[in-house]
Scaffold this motif. Structure first.
Motif, PDB file in Angstrom:
ATOM      1  N   VAL A 179      -0.741  51.630  10.656  1.00 34.19           N
ATOM      2  CA  VAL A 179      -1.514  50.610  11.368  1.00 34.19           C
ATOM      3  C   VAL A 179      -2.416  51.270  12.406  1.00 34.19           C
ATOM      4  O   VAL A 179      -3.612  50.977  12.495  1.00 34.19           O
ATOM      5  CB  VAL A 179      -0.573  49.596  12.050  1.00 34.19           C
ATOM      6  CG1 VAL A 179      -1.375  48.511  12.772  1.00 34.19           C
ATOM      7  CG2 VAL A 179       0.357  48.955  11.033  1.00 34.19           C
ATOM      8  N   PHE A 180      -1.847  52.181  13.181  1.00 37.62           N
ATOM      9  CA  PHE A 180      -2.616  52.832  14.233  1.00 37.62           C
ATOM     10  C   PHE A 180      -3.705  53.747  13.656  1.00 37.62           C
ATOM     11  O   PHE A 180      -4.797  53.836  14.208  1.00 37.62           O
ATOM     12  CB  PHE A 180      -1.690  53.636  15.139  1.00 37.62           C
ATOM     13  CG  PHE A 180      -0.719  52.793  15.925  1.00 37.62           C
ATOM     14  CD1 PHE A 180      -1.010  51.472  16.234  1.00 37.62           C
ATOM     15  CD2 PHE A 180       0.492  53.313  16.355  1.00 37.62           C
ATOM     16  CE1 PHE A 180      -0.119  50.686  16.958  1.00 37.62           C
ATOM     17  CE2 PHE A 180       1.382  52.548  17.087  1.00 37.62           C
ATOM     18  CZ  PHE A 180       1.079  51.227  17.381  1.00 37.62           C
TER      19      PHE A 180
ATOM     20  N   THR B  82      -3.036  41.188  15.010  1.00 42.00           N
ATOM     21  CA  THR B  82      -2.719  39.847  14.511  1.00 42.00           C
ATOM     22  C   THR B  82      -3.681  39.399  13.410  1.00 42.00           C
ATOM     23  O   THR B  82      -3.513  38.311  12.854  1.00 42.00           O
ATOM     24  CB  THR B  82      -2.767  38.800  15.649  1.00 42.00           C
ATOM     25  OG1 THR B  82      -4.131  38.609  16.089  1.00 42.00           O
ATOM     26  CG2 THR B  82      -1.907  39.225  16.834  1.00 42.00           C
ATOM     27  N   THR B  83      -4.676  40.232  13.088  1.00 42.39           N
ATOM     28  CA  THR B  83      -5.665  39.874  12.070  1.00 42.39           C
ATOM     29  C   THR B  83      -5.123  40.170  10.669  1.00 42.39           C
ATOM     30  O   THR B  83      -4.214  40.990  10.507  1.00 42.39           O
ATOM     31  CB  THR B  83      -6.976  40.645  12.281  1.00 42.39           C
ATOM     32  OG1 THR B  83      -6.733  42.051  12.098  1.00 42.39           O
ATOM     33  CG2 THR B  83      -7.539  40.397  13.673  1.00 42.39           C
ATOM     34  N   PRO B  84      -5.675  39.540   9.648  1.00 42.66           N
ATOM     35  CA  PRO B  84      -5.185  39.750   8.277  1.00 42.66           C
ATOM     36  C   PRO B  84      -5.130  41.212   7.859  1.00 42.66           C
ATOM     37  O   PRO B  84      -4.163  41.638   7.218  1.00 42.66           O
ATOM     38  CB  PRO B  84      -6.184  38.956   7.430  1.00 42.66           C
ATOM     39  CG  PRO B  84      -6.612  37.837   8.319  1.00 42.66           C
ATOM     40  CD  PRO B  84      -6.688  38.445   9.704  1.00 42.66           C
ATOM     41  N   GLU B  85      -6.146  41.978   8.199  1.00 41.66           N
ATOM     42  CA  GLU B  85      -6.195  43.382   7.795  1.00 41.66           C
ATOM     43  C   GLU B  85      -4.978  44.159   8.294  1.00 41.66           C
ATOM     44  O   GLU B  85      -4.324  44.881   7.543  1.00 41.66           O
ATOM     45  CB  GLU B  85      -7.478  44.019   8.337  1.00 41.66           C
ATOM     46  CG  GLU B  85      -7.685  45.458   7.909  1.00 41.66           C
ATOM     47  CD  GLU B  85      -9.027  45.991   8.388  1.00 41.66           C
ATOM     48  OE1 GLU B  85      -9.644  46.756   7.642  1.00 41.66           O
ATOM     49  OE2 GLU B  85      -9.456  45.638   9.505  1.00 41.66           O
TER      50      GLU B  85
ATOM     51  N   PHE C 243       1.212  45.976   8.675  1.00 40.04           N
ATOM     52  CA  PHE C 243       2.331  45.956   9.618  1.00 40.04           C
ATOM     53  C   PHE C 243       3.568  45.322   8.983  1.00 40.04           C
ATOM     54  O   PHE C 243       4.684  45.825   9.124  1.00 40.04           O
ATOM     55  CB  PHE C 243       1.940  45.197  10.887  1.00 40.04           C
ATOM     56  CG  PHE C 243       2.913  45.359  12.027  1.00 40.04           C
ATOM     57  CD1 PHE C 243       2.806  46.418  12.906  1.00 40.04           C
ATOM     58  CD2 PHE C 243       3.945  44.452  12.221  1.00 40.04           C
ATOM     59  CE1 PHE C 243       3.708  46.575  13.952  1.00 40.04           C
ATOM     60  CE2 PHE C 243       4.847  44.590  13.262  1.00 40.04           C
ATOM     61  CZ  PHE C 243       4.730  45.662  14.137  1.00 40.04           C
ATOM     62  N   ALA C 244       3.366  44.200   8.273  1.00 45.21           N
ATOM     63  CA  ALA C 244       4.491  43.532   7.620  1.00 45.21           C
ATOM     64  C   ALA C 244       4.878  44.231   6.327  1.00 45.21           C
ATOM     65  O   ALA C 244       6.063  44.394   6.019  1.00 45.21           O
ATOM     66  CB  ALA C 244       4.143  42.075   7.350  1.00 45.21           C
ATOM     67  N   GLY C 245       3.879  44.663   5.572  1.00 47.17           N
ATOM     68  CA  GLY C 245       4.132  45.206   4.242  1.00 47.17           C
ATOM     69  C   GLY C 245       4.950  46.481   4.234  1.00 47.17           C
ATOM     70  O   GLY C 245       5.807  46.663   3.367  1.00 47.17           O
ATOM     71  N   VAL C 246       4.716  47.382   5.200  1.00 43.64           N
ATOM     72  CA  VAL C 246       5.420  48.670   5.180  1.00 43.64           C
ATOM     73  C   VAL C 246       6.920  48.515   5.385  1.00 43.64           C
ATOM     74  O   VAL C 246       7.698  49.381   4.996  1.00 43.64           O
ATOM     75  CB  VAL C 246       4.862  49.655   6.244  1.00 43.64           C
ATOM     76  CG1 VAL C 246       3.466  50.103   5.885  1.00 43.64           C
ATOM     77  CG2 VAL C 246       4.899  49.050   7.643  1.00 43.64           C
ATOM     78  N   ASN C 247       7.337  47.389   5.996  1.00 42.46           N
ATOM     79  CA  ASN C 247       8.770  47.175   6.224  1.00 42.46           C
ATOM     80  C   ASN C 247       9.308  45.991   5.431  1.00 42.46           C
ATOM     81  O   ASN C 247      10.395  45.493   5.701  1.00 42.46           O
ATOM     82  CB  ASN C 247       9.050  46.964   7.722  1.00 42.46           C
ATOM     83  CG  ASN C 247      10.516  47.151   8.065  1.00 42.46           C
ATOM     84  OD1 ASN C 247      11.195  47.998   7.506  1.00 42.46           O
ATOM     85  ND2 ASN C 247      11.013  46.351   8.984  1.00 42.46           N
TER      86      ASN C 247
ATOM     87  N   ASN D 139       1.114  36.007  10.958  1.00 53.29           N
ATOM     88  CA  ASN D 139      -0.092  35.204  10.777  1.00 53.29           C
ATOM     89  C   ASN D 139       0.060  34.416   9.479  1.00 53.29           C
ATOM     90  O   ASN D 139       0.092  34.994   8.389  1.00 53.29           O
ATOM     91  CB  ASN D 139      -1.315  36.119  10.710  1.00 53.29           C
ATOM     92  CG  ASN D 139      -2.627  35.358  10.624  1.00 53.29           C
ATOM     93  OD1 ASN D 139      -2.674  34.243  10.131  1.00 53.29           O
ATOM     94  ND2 ASN D 139      -3.702  35.970  11.088  1.00 53.29           N
ATOM     95  N   PRO D 140       0.154  33.078   9.551  1.00 53.12           N
ATOM     96  CA  PRO D 140       0.418  32.281   8.339  1.00 53.12           C
ATOM     97  C   PRO D 140      -0.716  32.304   7.317  1.00 53.12           C
ATOM     98  O   PRO D 140      -0.520  31.896   6.167  1.00 53.12           O
ATOM     99  CB  PRO D 140       0.630  30.868   8.889  1.00 53.12           C
ATOM    100  CG  PRO D 140      -0.069  30.857  10.208  1.00 53.12           C
ATOM    101  CD  PRO D 140       0.054  32.241  10.755  1.00 53.12           C
ATOM    102  N   ALA D 141      -1.880  32.797   7.724  1.00 51.27           N
ATOM    103  CA  ALA D 141      -3.004  32.873   6.788  1.00 51.27           C
ATOM    104  C   ALA D 141      -2.903  34.088   5.866  1.00 51.27           C
ATOM    105  O   ALA D 141      -3.673  34.221   4.918  1.00 51.27           O
ATOM    106  CB  ALA D 141      -4.319  32.932   7.561  1.00 51.27           C
ATOM    107  N   VAL D 142      -1.930  34.958   6.152  1.00 53.39           N
ATOM    108  CA  VAL D 142      -1.775  36.207   5.390  1.00 53.39           C
ATOM    109  C   VAL D 142      -0.585  36.076   4.440  1.00 53.39           C
ATOM    110  O   VAL D 142       0.522  35.730   4.865  1.00 53.39           O
ATOM    111  CB  VAL D 142      -1.581  37.411   6.328  1.00 53.39           C
ATOM    112  CG1 VAL D 142      -1.491  38.708   5.527  1.00 53.39           C
ATOM    113  CG2 VAL D 142      -2.714  37.480   7.338  1.00 53.39           C
TER     114      VAL D 142
END
Length: 333
Positions: free
Chosen positions: A40-41, A273-276, A281-285, A291-294
Motif C-alpha cells: 500500500v505504501f 480509504t479510496t477504492p485503489e 489493503f484488504a486483499g493482501v490479508n 469502503n462498501p463501494a469496493v
C-alpha cells in the motif's frame, strides 16, 4: 567573515532542504506486519512521491512508545487492528481528531470513531466455522445458540485474553445486557470440547482434525489456512442473519496527536480509504474492504455475502473492561 557567512548560508540551505525532504514523508507506527502494509505504501509513494517510513510492533508497545515520546514523536500515523485497540489509543490521548469529508464519504460511520480520531480501513468477520463432515449448516443459527445443550463437548474457543473475543463479548453486552450475555458465555464454556486455543489457526485445525465440530474465528485466518490446505474440511457460517447480523471488527488508523506532518498523514489516510488502496489493503490479508463501494477479492467473495451487525465498532472499546470481567466470571480462560 565572508567564509563564516558562506558557512551559515550553506547550513541554512541544508536545513531548509532537510525540512522540505521531511515534509515529503510520513512516518507510520503499525501493528500490522510489513508484508500487509508495504504494498500500500509503495503504491502511495509511486503516485505522490511522498515516502512512507514505518515501524512495526504489537499495539501495546506502540501506544506506550507514543505516550513516552509525547511531542517529540516522529510518528504521524498509528495503524492497528481491532476497534478496541483503536479506542484504547484514543483514550490514551495519542490520536488527534481528523475531520475529513473524503473519509466520511468512503467509510460508514459505524466503522469510524465518533470523535473522528480513527477510521476503519478493512473489515474481518468473527464468525462461526464448522466441520463439513460432522455438521450440517442448517444445524447452525446464531452465536447465542452455541450455548445450547446440543453443542456440549463440540465447541472450540480461542482464549479470552485476545482482544478479538473481548470485542465480540462487548457487542453481546451492548445487544443483550450483561446478565443475558454472561448466561450465553457460560453456556459456551460448558460446551467446550477442549481447552481454549492460543490462536484462531489452531482452532480451525482442531475442527478439521475432529477435536471439535464448531468454533468462532476471524475470517482471514480461515483464508490463510485454506490457501495452504485447499482440502480443509471446514467452512464459515454467517450467524444471526435473521436479527442483528455477523460480528464485524476492523483494522484501522488515526493521525497521531503530535504528528510532525499531520497534513501529509491526513492525505495518506484519506487515500487509504479510496477504492485503489482499499483493494490492496484488504486483499493482501483476505479481509473485506471497509469502503462498501469496493468489492472483496474473488477468494473472499467465494465465502458468500452476509448481513453485518450495525452496532458501532467503537463499542468494542467502550465495553471492553466490562466484557473482560464478565468473561472471567464465566470461566472463559
Amino acid at each position: 567573515m565572508k567564509a563564516r557567512n558562506a558557512l551559515l548560508a550553506a547550513f541554512t540551505l541544508s536545513t531548509l532542504a532537510t525540512a522540505v525532504q521531511a515534509a515529503d514523508e510520513v512516518v507510520v507506527y503499525s501493528a500490522r506486519i510489513d508484508e500487509l502494509i508495504k504494498p500500500v505504501f509503495d503504491l502511495y509513494t509511486e503516485k505522490t512521491g511522498v515516502k512512507v517510513k514505518f515501524i512495526t510492533d504489537k499495539e501495546a508497545p506502540l501506544i506506550a512508545r507514543l505516550k513516552a515520546e509525547g511531542a517529540n514523536t516522529p510518528a504521524d500515523m498509528l495503524i492497528t487492528v481491532d476497534a478496541g485497540n483503536l479506542w484504547q489509543a484514543e483514550q490514551e490521548g495519542v490520536l488527534q481528531p481528523t475531520k475529513s469529508d473524503v473519509i466520511s464519504a468512503n467509510i460508514p460511520a459505524q466503522y469510524r470513531s465518533s470523535t473522528d480520531s480513527w477510521t476503519g480501513l478493512s473489515l474481518r468477520a468473527r464468525t462461526i466455522f464448522y466441520s463439513t463432515e460432522r455438521v450440517k449448516p442448517e444445524e447452525l443459527s446464531t452465536y447465542e445458540a452455541l450455548a445450547d445443550k446440543n453443542w456440549e463437548g463440540r465447541l472450540c474457543l480461542r482464549t479470552s485474553k485476545k482482544v478479538y473475543n473481548q470485542s465480540l463479548t462487548a457487542t453481546l453486552i451492548e445487544t443483550h445486557g450483561a446478565e443475558k450475555t454472561e448466561e450465553i458465555v457460560k453456556g459456551w464454556v460448558n460446551n467446550l470440547a477442549t481447552d481454549v486455543f492460543p490462536d484462531d489457526t489452531a482452532l480451525l485445525q482442531a475442527i478439521d482434525a475432529g477435536q471439535c465440530d464448531v468454533g468462532i474465528a476471524n475470517t482471514y485466518y480461515y483464508g490463510r489456512l485454506h490457501k495452504q490446505q485447499p482440502s480443509l474440511k471446514v467452512k464459515p457460517y454467517w450467524p444471526n442473519q435473521n436479527d442483528r447480523g455477523v460480528h464485524v471488527n476492523l483494522a484501522g488508523a488515526g493521525v497521531t496527536k503530535h504528528a510532525p506532518h499531520a497534513e501529509q498523514a491526513r492525505k495518506l489516510l484519506e487515500w487509504m480509504t479510496t477504492p485503489e488502496a482499499q483493494t490492496i489493503f484488504a486483499g493482501v490479508n483476505q479481509e473485506f474492504p471497509a469502503n462498501p463501494a469496493v468489492a472483496p477479492s474473488d477468494e473472499v467473495a467465494a465465502w458468500g455475502s452476509f448481513k453485518a451487525d450495525s452496532i458501532a465498532t467503537e463499542v468494542a472499546g467502550t465495553r471492553q473492561a466490562e466484557a473482560t470481567m464478565l468473561m472471567d466470571r464465566a470461566g472463559w480462560q
